[in-house]
Enzyme design. Structure first.
Site, PDB file in Angstrom:
ATOM      1  N   LYS A  14       0.810  -1.089  -0.060  1.00  0.00           N
ATOM      2  CA  LYS A  14       0.112  -0.048  -0.094  1.00  0.00           C
ATOM      3  C   LYS A  14       0.868   1.034  -0.034  1.00  0.00           C
ATOM      4  O   LYS A  14       1.901   1.270   1.057  1.00  0.00           O
ATOM      5  CB  LYS A  14      -0.972  -0.067   1.260  1.00  0.00           C
ATOM      6  CG  LYS A  14      -1.775   1.149   1.495  1.00  0.00           C
ATOM      7  CD  LYS A  14      -3.082   0.871   0.801  1.00  0.00           C
ATOM      8  CE  LYS A  14      -3.701   2.240   0.290  1.00  0.00           C
ATOM      9  NZ  LYS A  14      -3.611   2.842  -1.102  1.00  0.00           N
TER      10      LYS A  14
ATOM     11  N   GLN B 238       7.195   3.878   3.671  1.00  0.00           N
ATOM     12  CA  GLN B 238       6.024   3.475   3.862  1.00  0.00           C
ATOM     13  C   GLN B 238       5.821   2.282   4.903  1.00  0.00           C
ATOM     14  O   GLN B 238       4.780   2.165   5.289  1.00  0.00           O
ATOM     15  CB  GLN B 238       5.458   3.187   2.647  1.00  0.00           C
ATOM     16  CG  GLN B 238       3.806   3.324   2.268  1.00  0.00           C
ATOM     17  CD  GLN B 238       3.259   4.529   2.163  1.00  0.00           C
ATOM     18  OE1 GLN B 238       3.832   5.337   1.323  1.00  0.00           O
ATOM     19  NE2 GLN B 238       2.318   4.975   2.970  1.00  0.00           N
TER      20      GLN B 238
ATOM     21  N   LYS C 171       5.688   3.471   8.293  1.00  0.00           N
ATOM     22  CA  LYS C 171       4.214   4.365   8.593  1.00  0.00           C
ATOM     23  C   LYS C 171       3.250   3.540   8.577  1.00  0.00           C
ATOM     24  O   LYS C 171       2.190   3.775   9.405  1.00  0.00           O
ATOM     25  CB  LYS C 171       4.245   5.368   7.135  1.00  0.00           C
ATOM     26  CG  LYS C 171       3.205   6.220   7.369  1.00  0.00           C
ATOM     27  CD  LYS C 171       2.951   7.009   5.880  1.00  0.00           C
ATOM     28  CE  LYS C 171       3.975   7.518   5.347  1.00  0.00           C
ATOM     29  NZ  LYS C 171       3.940   8.513   4.106  1.00  0.00           N
TER      30      LYS C 171
ATOM     31  N   LYS D 113       5.239   1.590  -3.219  1.00  0.00           N
ATOM     32  CA  LYS D 113       5.267   3.083  -3.706  1.00  0.00           C
ATOM     33  C   LYS D 113       5.632   2.944  -5.321  1.00  0.00           C
ATOM     34  O   LYS D 113       6.127   1.898  -5.598  1.00  0.00           O
ATOM     35  CB  LYS D 113       6.306   3.963  -3.048  1.00  0.00           C
ATOM     36  CG  LYS D 113       6.484   5.324  -3.183  1.00  0.00           C
ATOM     37  CD  LYS D 113       5.235   5.763  -2.187  1.00  0.00           C
ATOM     38  CE  LYS D 113       4.860   7.162  -2.374  1.00  0.00           C
ATOM     39  NZ  LYS D 113       4.090   7.651  -1.081  1.00  0.00           N
TER      40      LYS D 113
ATOM     41  N   GLY E 269      -2.829   8.316  -4.610  1.00  0.00           N
ATOM     42  CA  GLY E 269      -1.886   9.322  -5.208  1.00  0.00           C
ATOM     43  C   GLY E 269      -0.889   9.670  -4.198  1.00  0.00           C
ATOM     44  O   GLY E 269      -0.327   9.002  -3.189  1.00  0.00           O
ATOM     45  N   ASP E 270       0.044  10.498  -4.770  1.00  0.00           N
ATOM     46  CA  ASP E 270       1.288  11.128  -4.293  1.00  0.00           C
ATOM     47  C   ASP E 270       1.488  12.351  -5.076  1.00  0.00           C
ATOM     48  O   ASP E 270       0.436  12.960  -5.748  1.00  0.00           O
ATOM     49  CB  ASP E 270       2.436  10.338  -3.874  1.00  0.00           C
ATOM     50  CG  ASP E 270       3.477  10.682  -3.052  1.00  0.00           C
ATOM     51  OD1 ASP E 270       3.318  10.268  -1.945  1.00  0.00           O
ATOM     52  OD2 ASP E 270       4.535  11.525  -3.678  1.00  0.00           O
TER      53      ASP E 270
ATOM     54  N   THR F 160      -4.820  13.557   5.144  1.00  0.00           N
ATOM     55  CA  THR F 160      -3.528  13.537   5.776  1.00  0.00           C
ATOM     56  C   THR F 160      -3.233  14.746   6.509  1.00  0.00           C
ATOM     57  O   THR F 160      -2.542  14.875   7.611  1.00  0.00           O
ATOM     58  CB  THR F 160      -2.387  13.665   4.322  1.00  0.00           C
ATOM     59  OG1 THR F 160      -2.861  12.724   3.591  1.00  0.00           O
ATOM     60  CG2 THR F 160      -0.982  13.523   4.729  1.00  0.00           C
TER      61      THR F 160
ATOM     62  N   SER G 275      -6.857   5.744   3.206  1.00  0.00           N
ATOM     63  CA  SER G 275      -6.721   5.070   2.322  1.00  0.00           C
ATOM     64  C   SER G 275      -7.361   3.494   2.506  1.00  0.00           C
ATOM     65  O   SER G 275      -7.904   2.843   1.786  1.00  0.00           O
ATOM     66  CB  SER G 275      -5.513   4.855   1.551  1.00  0.00           C
ATOM     67  OG  SER G 275      -5.389   6.152   0.887  1.00  0.00           O
TER      68      SER G 275
HETATM   69  O1  2IT Z   1       2.893   9.003   1.315  1.00  0.00           O
HETATM   70  C1  2IT Z   1       1.816   8.635   1.638  1.00  0.00           C
HETATM   71  O2  2IT Z   1       1.889   8.070   2.776  1.00  0.00           O
HETATM   72  C2  2IT Z   1       0.872   8.797   0.527  1.00  0.00           C
HETATM   73  N1  2IT Z   1       1.186   9.078  -0.426  1.00  0.00           N
HETATM   74  C3  2IT Z   1      -0.375   8.029   0.717  1.00  0.00           C
HETATM   75  C4  2IT Z   1      -0.404   6.662   0.373  1.00  0.00           C
HETATM   76  C5  2IT Z   1      -1.682   5.940   0.182  1.00  0.00           C
HETATM   77  O3  2IT Z   1      -1.844   4.821  -0.109  1.00  0.00           O
HETATM   78  O4  2IT Z   1      -2.807   6.512   0.659  1.00  0.00           O
END
Ligand code: 2IT
Length: 447
Positions: free
Chosen positions: A90, A111, A114, A126, A165-166, A209, A379
């Site tokens: 994810k 990630q 996190k 990613k 997204g990012d 976020t 998400s």
């Molecule tokens: O950096 C991050 O945590 C994101 N871009 C969101 C990643 C997500 O799967 O929602």
């Protein structure tokens, strides 16, 4: 005594000398989990660190597309499927000209920890492409997204890999990606998150976020018996993260007085409040990615071309733009401003030496992995909503988000206590995140 982590850091340096961003995060994380490695030699002996440093898989592919003039272009697309110990991969997709495997490995590695901190069942991944969305027409963006997912769809799925997204990938891009994915697979599922609410998207995902960052900041201030009420704040960026952050800060009684873009920064002593926060959306929609027009629209504000906002005196700093936005010289400015609190909104916005300088000079640092985890947490709520074929209300979402952020800060405090780290929240977050992944990996055997 020799540190256990040094061997691993050295190996990554030797093996990936051309991936400085990946090396930077590896160095930060491994150095701070050293006390855990000392206390649990079984993690090293069972090869957990060796495996954690190597993505399970990297997919790299060609993205051919044609511009509005009929000219052909080829970009490089990627997905780094880093670690699936805790759940399906994810993490977001980033479209930016500087995207290459080293950037995506840094983001994918971060990630993992996190996602672990959220307590939800999601692994780390990613992806993205070295495509610059700036200045592209809507039709060009659509053709690019369609071509990108025409390859990517083979490797993703609700229980396999769930991109969102990012930078450079927002609701519009996820919409085009999801539309083409559905056409290719005949599946209307929760593979992609950050969708519009008409397409199974989660209410509040866009703000999530930023709201999460502010909940985290509130908890961090609470640790010192302090509150956000009446605090002045400097942020960088004016994307979704900055937008949600500014909104929630205002709701909790704080005031953003400066923000920045690639062209310079805006100082608005009256506060970036109300319609001025929403003006971030117009700035972005202009397709120019600059903050200068803000000063023309709101005459109380001043524009400083080509400068960063870190010299502006404030109580709290929240970088929300890009990696390595804040260097040692900026950390020195922030300390000289007498600031006590610094919370990372963007992923790895601070160089390792700048973080060290801030901490050494008594600034409490809230690390990105923890502070911005509300985005990916929501998400995951979107995945859950899609899997159940139901819709969560915004009240459900924000209540869950707040609970998750409070719990993240608590895990950090607990790790700081357990390993006697004082208020080193950076190390506390890395340790708490690592703990869950390491246990899951150990349990699953040598795979
Ligand atoms: O950096 C991050 O945590 C994101 N871009 C969101 C990643 C997500 O799967 O929602």
């Amino acid at each position: 005594m020799a540190r256990i982590c040094d061997r691993f850091i050295e190996e990554v340096k030797q093996r990936y000398p051309y991936e400085p961003e990946f090396l930077q995060t590896v160095e930060e994380v491994l150095t701070s989990i050293e006390p855990v490695l000392q206390a649990h030699p079984e993690y090293v002996e069972s090869g957990i660190i060796d495996r954690l440093l190597e993505p399970e898989r990297i997919i790299s592919f060609r993205v051919p597309w044609v511009d509005d003039q009929g000219k052909p272009h080829v970009n490089r697309g990627y997905r780094v499927q880093f670690n699936s110990a805790l759940g399906p991969y994810k993490g977001g997709l980033r479209f930016a000209p500087n995207v290459y495997p080293g950037i995506l490995k840094f983001l994918g590695f971060e990630q993992i920890f996190k996602n672990s901190l959220t307590g939800l069942p999601i692994g780390g991944g990613k992806g993205g492409a070295d495509f610059d969305p700036n200045g592209k027409s809507d039709a060009e963006i659509m053709r690019f997204c369609q071509s990108f997912v025409t390859e990517l769809y083979k490797y993703v799925g609700p229980n396999e890999d769930d991109p969102a997204g990012d930078l450079g990938v927002g609701g519009r891009e996820i919409g085009y990606i999801m539309g083409q994915y559905k056409r290719l697979t005949n599946q209307y599922d929760g593979t992609f998150s950050g969708k519009g609410t008409e397409n199974g998207g989660l209410a509040g995902r866009t703000e999530a976020t930023g709201y999460g960052i502010v909940f985290f900041a509130r908890e961090m201030l609470k640790h010192y018996g302090d509150t956000l009420e009446g605090k002045t704040v400097v942020i960088s960026g004016f994307g979704n993260v900055a937008w949600g952050t500014a909104q929630k800060l205002e709701q909790l009684g704080a005031k953003v007085i400066a923000f920045s873009g690639p062209d310079g920064y805006i100082l608005d002593e009256d506060g970036v409040l109300g319609e001025k926060v929403d003006y971030f959306l117009d700035l972005r929609n202009s397709g120019k990615n600059i903050c200068a027009p803000y000063a023309e629209k709101f005459p109380g504000a001043k524009f400083f071309p080509g400068e960063k906002p870190w010299g502006v005196k404030a109580d709290l700093y929240i970088p929300c733009a890009m990696q390595n936005d804040v260097h040692l010289e900026h950390a020195k400015q922030i300390v000289a401003n007498g600031c006590k609190y610094y919370v990372e909104g963007a992923n790895m916005p601070t160089t390792n030496e700048a973080v060290e300088y801030l901490q050494k000079h008594g600034v409490a640092v809230g690390p990105a992995k923890a502070a911005n985890a509300g985005g990916v947490a929501c998400s995951c709520l979107e995945m859950s909503q899609n899997a159940q074929h139901i819709v969560f209300t915004p009240e459900d979402v924000f209540a869950q988000l707040e609970g998750i952020m409070v719990n993240i800060f608590k895990q950090i405090e607990d790790a700081c206590k357990q390993y006697d780290l004082g208020d080193n929240f950076v190390a506390g977050a890395n340790i708490a995140g690592f703990d869950r992944v390491a246990k899951a990996m150990k349990w699953q055997g040598f795979v």
